[in-house]
Design a protein around this motif. Structure first.
Motif, PDB file in Angstrom:
ATOM      1  N   TRP A  81       4.447  -1.132  -5.713  1.00 13.97           N
ATOM      2  CA  TRP A  81       5.205  -0.843  -4.608  1.00 13.97           C
ATOM      3  C   TRP A  81       5.082  -1.785  -3.305  1.00 13.97           C
ATOM      4  N   LEU A  82       3.909  -2.243  -3.188  1.00 13.70           N
ATOM      5  CA  LEU A  82       3.411  -2.859  -1.806  1.00 13.70           C
ATOM      6  C   LEU A  82       4.092  -4.474  -2.130  1.00 13.70           C
ATOM      7  N   GLY A  83       4.246  -4.604  -3.310  1.00 10.36           N
ATOM      8  CA  GLY A  83       4.739  -6.031  -3.659  1.00 10.36           C
ATOM      9  C   GLY A  83       6.217  -6.309  -3.721  1.00 10.36           C
ATOM     10  N   ASP A  84       6.827  -5.062  -3.927  1.00 15.82           N
ATOM     11  CA  ASP A  84       8.289  -4.925  -3.720  1.00 15.82           C
ATOM     12  C   ASP A  84       8.710  -4.774  -2.083  1.00 15.82           C
ATOM     13  N   TYR A  85       7.698  -4.031  -1.351  1.00 18.02           N
ATOM     14  CA  TYR A  85       8.018  -3.776   0.095  1.00 18.02           C
ATOM     15  C   TYR A  85       7.638  -4.998   1.043  1.00 18.02           C
ATOM     16  N   PHE A  86       6.648  -5.599   0.835  1.00 20.37           N
ATOM     17  CA  PHE A  86       6.286  -6.776   1.663  1.00 20.37           C
ATOM     18  C   PHE A  86       6.663  -8.038   1.005  1.00 20.37           C
ATOM     19  N   GLY A  87       6.971  -7.895  -0.387  1.00 23.47           N
ATOM     20  CA  GLY A  87       7.367  -9.545  -0.864  1.00 23.47           C
ATOM     21  C   GLY A  87       5.987  -9.722  -1.854  1.00 23.47           C
ATOM     22  N   LYS A  88       6.064 -10.042  -3.086  1.00 23.97           N
ATOM     23  CA  LYS A  88       5.076 -10.305  -4.011  1.00 23.97           C
ATOM     24  C   LYS A  88       4.070 -11.514  -3.354  1.00 23.97           C
ATOM     25  N   GLY A 128      -5.180  -5.203  -5.152  1.00 30.28           N
ATOM     26  CA  GLY A 128      -3.816  -5.972  -5.316  1.00 30.28           C
ATOM     27  C   GLY A 128      -3.950  -7.145  -6.072  1.00 30.28           C
ATOM     28  N   LEU A 129      -5.105  -7.930  -6.207  1.00 31.53           N
ATOM     29  CA  LEU A 129      -5.158  -9.253  -6.611  1.00 31.53           C
ATOM     30  C   LEU A 129      -5.138  -9.172  -8.154  1.00 31.53           C
ATOM     31  N   LEU A 130      -5.604  -8.164  -8.833  1.00 26.76           N
ATOM     32  CA  LEU A 130      -5.812  -7.998 -10.200  1.00 26.76           C
ATOM     33  C   LEU A 130      -4.323  -7.622 -10.942  1.00 26.76           C
ATOM     34  N   ALA A 131      -3.651  -6.645 -10.349  1.00 25.73           N
ATOM     35  CA  ALA A 131      -2.527  -6.305 -11.098  1.00 25.73           C
ATOM     36  C   ALA A 131      -1.341  -6.969 -10.686  1.00 25.73           C
ATOM     37  N   LYS A 132      -1.223  -7.457  -9.391  1.00 31.73           N
ATOM     38  CA  LYS A 132      -0.139  -8.275  -8.839  1.00 31.73           C
ATOM     39  C   LYS A 132      -0.162  -9.688  -9.455  1.00 31.73           C
ATOM     40  N   GLY A 133      -1.420 -10.119  -9.631  1.00 33.62           N
ATOM     41  CA  GLY A 133      -1.631 -11.541 -10.201  1.00 33.62           C
ATOM     42  C   GLY A 133      -1.146 -11.554 -11.608  1.00 33.62           C
ATOM     43  N   GLN A 134      -1.250 -10.491 -12.535  1.00 29.21           N
ATOM     44  CA  GLN A 134      -0.805 -10.361 -13.848  1.00 29.21           C
ATOM     45  C   GLN A 134       0.860 -10.376 -13.896  1.00 29.21           C
ATOM     46  N   SER A 135       1.143  -9.597 -13.053  1.00 28.96           N
ATOM     47  CA  SER A 135       2.624  -9.042 -13.031  1.00 28.96           C
ATOM     48  C   SER A 135       3.532 -10.386 -12.627  1.00 28.96           C
ATOM     49  N   ILE A 136       2.981 -11.405 -11.583  1.00 21.29           N
ATOM     50  CA  ILE A 136       3.459 -12.714 -11.148  1.00 21.29           C
ATOM     51  C   ILE A 136       3.310 -13.687 -12.301  1.00 21.29           C
ATOM     52  N   ILE A 137       2.280 -13.851 -13.135  1.00 20.73           N
ATOM     53  CA  ILE A 137       2.403 -14.465 -14.260  1.00 20.73           C
ATOM     54  C   ILE A 137       3.396 -14.090 -15.333  1.00 20.73           C
ATOM     55  N   PHE A 138       3.448 -12.860 -15.542  1.00 20.21           N
ATOM     56  CA  PHE A 138       4.396 -12.345 -16.413  1.00 20.21           C
ATOM     57  C   PHE A 138       6.017 -12.772 -15.954  1.00 20.21           C
ATOM     58  N   GLU A 139       6.265 -12.734 -14.524  1.00 12.04           N
ATOM     59  CA  GLU A 139       7.691 -12.933 -14.174  1.00 12.04           C
ATOM     60  C   GLU A 139       7.724 -14.434 -14.191  1.00 12.04           C
ATOM     61  N   THR A 140       6.845 -15.233 -14.140  1.00 12.61           N
ATOM     62  CA  THR A 140       6.966 -16.604 -14.124  1.00 12.61           C
ATOM     63  C   THR A 140       7.257 -17.365 -15.341  1.00 12.61           C
ATOM     64  N   PHE A 141       6.744 -16.978 -16.438  1.00 11.65           N
ATOM     65  CA  PHE A 141       6.649 -17.600 -17.646  1.00 11.65           C
ATOM     66  C   PHE A 141       7.707 -16.920 -18.596  1.00 11.65           C
ATOM     67  N   GLN A 404      12.148  -5.689 -14.342  1.00 13.36           N
ATOM     68  CA  GLN A 404      12.125  -4.931 -13.286  1.00 13.36           C
ATOM     69  C   GLN A 404      10.948  -3.662 -13.161  1.00 13.36           C
ATOM     70  N   ASP A 405      10.489  -3.613 -14.184  1.00 16.12           N
ATOM     71  CA  ASP A 405       9.236  -2.695 -14.499  1.00 16.12           C
ATOM     72  C   ASP A 405       8.225  -3.156 -14.676  1.00 16.12           C
ATOM     73  N   ILE A 406       8.239  -4.334 -14.782  1.00 19.37           N
ATOM     74  CA  ILE A 406       6.724  -5.198 -15.103  1.00 19.37           C
ATOM     75  C   ILE A 406       5.756  -4.939 -14.205  1.00 19.37           C
ATOM     76  N   ALA A 407       5.936  -4.983 -12.684  1.00 17.15           N
ATOM     77  CA  ALA A 407       4.942  -5.091 -11.881  1.00 17.15           C
ATOM     78  C   ALA A 407       4.405  -3.684 -11.934  1.00 17.15           C
ATOM     79  N   ALA A 408       5.177  -2.693 -11.976  1.00 13.93           N
ATOM     80  CA  ALA A 408       4.669  -0.924 -12.329  1.00 13.93           C
ATOM     81  C   ALA A 408       3.789  -0.821 -13.469  1.00 13.93           C
ATOM     82  N   ALA A 409       4.424  -1.548 -14.573  1.00  9.26           N
ATOM     83  CA  ALA A 409       3.634  -1.451 -15.645  1.00  9.26           C
ATOM     84  C   ALA A 409       2.405  -2.114 -15.716  1.00  9.26           C
ATOM     85  N   SER A 410       2.399  -3.267 -15.177  1.00 10.29           N
ATOM     86  CA  SER A 410       0.994  -4.006 -15.148  1.00 10.29           C
ATOM     87  C   SER A 410       0.272  -3.200 -14.163  1.00 10.29           C
TER      88      SER A 410
END
Length: 530
Positions: A81-88, A128-141, A404-410
């Motif tokens: 939610w924080l990544g969606d609200y403020f930007g990843k 925020g570093l652990l979960a958001k880092g993994q979701s960023i990688i999933f959404e990049t590759f 669209q659900d990767i961040a929450a799932a991660s």
């Protein structure tokens, strides 16, 4: 109308940048995760030095660990939610800056309350570093590169917990405990600069900003997870439910989680989207992740204590004992990445579970005469087995999830591993104490002065002590004390054998969850109903 949801985002920016750009993103995200994971365990070996320097009791200094863990688990599920609200990008950089500044405060702390407060701030940023880092990688590759990308990320997550005690012991002995925090500063600054350069610009949905913030959900989550984590961290020391404080924490955690789940499933825009658990792979993978956390952190909890109490290793030697396994994890991560391209990931997870189970069963046979060479290969295999579970499990769990659900799932996936680790340590701590008392009572039944063999052994030790110049009365007392020490040592050895058998059986029983996982080798496209 039903439409097939795309699992991964097409990233237009990648067409405007060289091919290596996304690997710079992966390394940057992984560096942030490594900082968070290492700081989970790096302080453990420095606690005695902190205690003496700050004039704290053993129970008080434990809050340096508890405060970080509690803050960490609260923030992990909120990261989507924080990544969606403020930007990843904005949120990840904010976490890096916050983590680095909190590390400075930790190193500069002159009182225990100041250190605990700084650790809480560090945990809030680190979550925020652990979960958001993994979701960023999933959404990049794209899907065909996920195995290598997750291998890069997984190196830090798997190696970090084992590297933490090694690094912490060396730094503490060499230059003092404050530097286990100051060492984060250059790496934190480097990660911030890299994120500013390499991360793609944020695309914030204006509709997200207009939504009403789910403050009730955030508050109930904080209540539930902080109470539960505190109960796990402090339960053994407070004698569990014999303590009114632990009983209160248990009640608050149960009430909090019930109200939180009800709130998040009924509110239109929840702070934590629990609806992602409708994906079967995430539900099963999260349970598997909790078991992996129990095995990963549980073994890292049990082995150092065994080495220090029964093998009489110091902190630095104990840390280096775990280092080969950490190196093996890093090496096998790349091997696992290649295997995941050719084999069903469920096969790799099964092989990893079996390797970990066999390793635990082998470790059940260690004793005070066990040397480093006897532990070398089991710890190597443990590192390999952990990797064969972690990376394929990540792919099998998250690959089927729509973009669209990767961040929450991660976030949920990483939370279960952290909670699993806390549960594992709490269970093993209690089990170790209970089984030690049990084995001592059983062994005591066979140790009696009326037993001729026992009496002869005590008399033999007393006679030997007399020859060393000890008086007759004192020699007998010392002989009885030696016998009591031998009894306690044998009870401890048997109790460690029990917990290693317990962990081995957990991995064996976890194999049943494989039937609920997807292959993960290619994206499974769920159907979204509108």
């Amino acid at each position: 109308m039903s439409t097939v949801a795309t699992t991964f985002a097409e990233v237009p920016q990648s067409q405007e940048r060289p091919g290596w750009w996304k690997w710079a993103i992966a390394i940057t995200a992984s560096l942030g995760a490594v900082l968070e994971v290492i700081d989970t365990s790096i302080v453990n070996v420095a606690l005695p030095d902190m205690q003496g320097n700050l004039g704290a009791t053993l129970s008080e200094i434990g809050w340096v660990v508890t405060g970080y863990a509690v803050a960490n688990v609260v923030m992990i599920p909120l990261s989507a939610w924080l990544g969606d609200y403020f930007g990843k990008k904005n949120y990840f950089i904010f976490c890096l800056v916050g983590f680095t500044l909190a590390s400075v405060l930790c190193g500069m702390a002159t009182t225990l309350p100041m250190l605990i407060l700084a650790r809480v701030l560090q945990g809030l940023a680190g979550g925020g570093l652990l979960a958001k880092g993994q979701s960023i990688i999933f959404e990049t590759f794209p899907p065909h590169q996920q195995n290598i990308a997750q291998a890069v990320f997984g190196m830090g997550v798997m190696v970090g917990p084992a590297l933490g005690p090694t690094l912490g012991g060396f730094i503490t002995d060499a230059i003092g405990w404050r530097w286990i925090f100051f060492i984060n500063i250059p790496f934190g600054i480097l990660a911030v600069i890299a994120a500013l350069i390499f991360f793609y610009p944020d695309k914030i949905d204006p509709e997200v900003r207009k939504r009403k913030v789910d403050w009730w959900g955030i508050g109930l989550l904080a209540l539930a997870l902080s109470s539960f984590q505190t109960m796990l961290e402090e339960g053994h020391q407070e004698d569990w439910f014999a303590s009114a404080f632990i009983a209160l924490m248990a009640v608050l955690s149960v009430v909090g989680i019930i109200l939180f789940v009800w709130r998040e499933l009924t509110v239109e825009h929840p702070a934590v989207d629990l609806r992602v658990l409708r994906y079967r792979s995430l539900a099963a993978g999260s349970v598997f992740s909790a078991l992996l956390g129990m095995g990963l952190y549980g073994a890292l909890f049990a082995l150092p204590i065994f080495a220090q109490t029964l093998l009489h290793y110091n902190a630095e030697k104990t840390g280096f004992l775990l280092l080969p396994g950490a190196i093996a994890s890093a090496v096998f991560m790349m091997v696992g990445a290649q295997l995941s391209r050719k084999l069903d990931n469920r096969i790799l997870i099964a092989v990893g579970s079996i390797i970990l189970a066999l390793t635990m069963f082998y470790l059940a046979g260690i004793n005070p005469n066990t040397n480093e060479d006897s532990l070398y290969w089991p710890l190597i295999w443990r590192g390999a087995g952990t990797v064969l579970m972690f990376m394929p499990l990540t792919l099998a769990t998250l690959s089927p999830i729509p973009k669209q659900d990767i961040a929450a799932a991660s976030g949920f996936f990483n939370l279960t591993r952290q909670i699993g680790g806390s549960i594992g340590i709490a269970v093993l701590t209690t089990l170790l104490a209970e089984r030690q008392n049990f084995h001592r009572s059983v062994l005591s039944e066979h140790i009696s002065l009326y037993n001729p063999a026992v009496r002869a052994q005590i008399e033999g030790m007393a006679h030997h002590l007399q020859q060393q110049g000890t008086s007759i009365g004192m020699a007998k007392q010392q002989a009885l004390a030696i016998m009591d020490g031998m009894l306690s040592q044998q009870a401890a050895v048997l109790s460690y054998a029990d917990i290693f058998w317990f962990m081995g059986m957990v991995f064996v029983l976890s194999l049943g969850l494989l039937f609920f996982l997807g292959k993960g080798s290619k994206a499974e496209l769920p159907i979204d109903s509108h």
